[in-house]
Design a protein around this motif. Structure first.
Motif, PDB file in Angstrom:
ATOM      1  N   MET A   1       0.829  -1.208   0.000  1.00 63.35           N
ATOM      2  CA  MET A   1       0.000   0.000   0.000  1.00 63.35           C
ATOM      3  C   MET A   1       0.858   1.249   0.000  1.00 63.35           C
ATOM      4  N   ASN A   2       1.970   1.236   0.791  1.00 60.56           N
ATOM      5  CA  ASN A   2       2.867   2.379   0.850  1.00 60.56           C
ATOM      6  C   ASN A   2       3.480   2.684  -0.513  1.00 60.56           C
ATOM      7  N   LYS A   3       3.781   1.629  -1.259  1.00 59.88           N
ATOM      8  CA  LYS A   3       4.368   1.810  -2.572  1.00 59.88           C
ATOM      9  C   LYS A   3       3.374   2.477  -3.517  1.00 59.88           C
ATOM     10  N   ILE A   4       2.119   2.042  -3.469  1.00 58.90           N
ATOM     11  CA  ILE A   4       1.077   2.635  -4.313  1.00 58.90           C
ATOM     12  C   ILE A   4       0.879   4.098  -3.947  1.00 58.90           C
ATOM     13  N   LEU A   5       0.833   4.378  -2.649  1.00 53.82           N
ATOM     14  CA  LEU A   5       0.677   5.755  -2.181  1.00 53.82           C
ATOM     15  C   LEU A   5       1.835   6.621  -2.642  1.00 53.82           C
ATOM     16  N   GLN A   6       3.040   6.079  -2.542  1.00 54.25           N
ATOM     17  CA  GLN A   6       4.222   6.815  -2.974  1.00 54.25           C
ATOM     18  C   GLN A   6       4.157   7.152  -4.455  1.00 54.25           C
ATOM     19  N   HIS A   7       3.770   6.185  -5.279  1.00 55.21           N
ATOM     20  CA  HIS A   7       3.679   6.412  -6.719  1.00 55.21           C
ATOM     21  C   HIS A   7       2.609   7.456  -7.041  1.00 55.21           C
ATOM     22  N   LEU A   8       1.502   7.414  -6.337  1.00 54.80           N
ATOM     23  CA  LEU A   8       0.434   8.391  -6.567  1.00 54.80           C
ATOM     24  C   LEU A   8       0.909   9.800  -6.230  1.00 54.80           C
ATOM     25  N   ILE A   9       1.641   9.922  -5.126  1.00 53.99           N
ATOM     26  CA  ILE A   9       2.177  11.229  -4.733  1.00 53.99           C
ATOM     27  C   ILE A   9       3.207  11.715  -5.749  1.00 53.99           C
ATOM     28  N   GLN A  10       4.069  10.821  -6.194  1.00 56.36           N
ATOM     29  CA  GLN A  10       5.087  11.184  -7.185  1.00 56.36           C
ATOM     30  C   GLN A  10       4.445  11.671  -8.482  1.00 56.36           C
ATOM     31  N   VAL A 188      15.333   8.426   0.760  1.00 61.72           N
ATOM     32  CA  VAL A 188      14.108   7.966   1.424  1.00 61.72           C
ATOM     33  C   VAL A 188      13.115   7.439   0.377  1.00 61.72           C
ATOM     34  N   CYS A 189      13.638   6.741  -0.608  1.00 58.88           N
ATOM     35  CA  CYS A 189      12.787   6.181  -1.666  1.00 58.88           C
ATOM     36  C   CYS A 189      12.140   4.872  -1.232  1.00 58.88           C
ATOM     37  N   ARG A 194      11.809  -2.208   1.038  1.00 53.14           N
ATOM     38  CA  ARG A 194      10.938  -3.145   0.317  1.00 53.14           C
ATOM     39  C   ARG A 194      11.704  -4.399  -0.111  1.00 53.14           C
ATOM     40  N   LYS A 195      13.000  -4.254  -0.350  1.00 51.13           N
ATOM     41  CA  LYS A 195      13.802  -5.399  -0.782  1.00 51.13           C
ATOM     42  C   LYS A 195      14.253  -6.267   0.387  1.00 51.13           C
ATOM     43  N   CYS A 196      14.321  -5.683   1.572  1.00 45.10           N
ATOM     44  CA  CYS A 196      14.814  -6.412   2.738  1.00 45.10           C
ATOM     45  C   CYS A 196      13.879  -7.555   3.103  1.00 45.10           C
TER      46      CYS A 196
END
Length: 204
Positions: A1-10, A188-189, A194-196
């Protein structure tokens, strides 16, 4: 969800940036940059990883290059010297001051945006992030004081190196066989978190 939110903000900020260019008000972006600079004193380089339109475009280009198996040109040694980033920063400040004093509107931000895209088409993204982006150099100073940033929990870390491999700016350092994130260089990308596989990396 955080990734989707980040992409939307970007994407939202990228659209805003392009809109400001089209209506001839791109100088208003500097107000957002100043605000982000102040925020970075507490919350690190949020601007770079979540707001910067150049980084957003670069992420798309990097993904496209990966899918098409396009290899980047090795970064020339002379461009890797720390002095380069300060020369670029000095040129950026000089252009900005000239704009303020003369009243002549130079296309500084559009040129930076185009430069970031061209550089990323040819070279690895860390060349732009670390050496050529004046905004990044400015944030590298302010983020030294930040209270919140990406951290690696050494108790959970298994030293697999995935964080180092996924970092677009190589802000993950290895000290005595232990991985550490250089907070003032980190975008802070969230790529490393996410990879860890052990959830050892968090923003706090």
């Amino acid at each position: 969800m955080n990734k989707i939110l980040q992409h939307l903000i970007q994407i939202a900020f990228l659209i805003l940036f392009v809109a400001l260019i089209l209506i001839g008000r791109v100088h208003l972006w500097m107000g957002l940059f100043v605000l982000s600079f102040i925020v970075s004193l507490w919350f690190s380089r949020i601007y770079c990883g979540w707001i910067c339109p150049i980084n957003t475009a670069m992420c798309f280009i990097t993904l496209l290059k990966s899918r098409l198996h396009i290899k980047s040109i090795k970064i020339p040694s002379y461009l890797s010297r720390p002095l380069i980033r300060y020369i670029v920063l000095a040129a950026f400040i000089a252009a900005f001051l000239f704009t303020v004093v003369s009243g002549c509107q130079l296309p500084v931000l559009p040129v930076l945006f185009a430069s970031g895209i061209i550089i990323t088409l040819l070279f690895p993204p860390e060349l732009w992030h670390y050496n050529l982006c004046p905004f990044g150099t400015i944030f590298s100073f302010s983020a030294r004081l930040s209270k919140h940033y990406m951290r690696i929990n050494s108790d959970k870390c298994i030293n697999c190196g995935l964080c180092y491999q996924s970092c677009p700016i190589k802000a993950v350092n290895i000290e005595e066989d232990t991985y550490r994130i250089i907070k003032n260089e980190c975008l802070v990308c969230m790529n490393c978190a996410r990879k860890c596989r052990k959830n050892a990396i968090t923003y706090q």
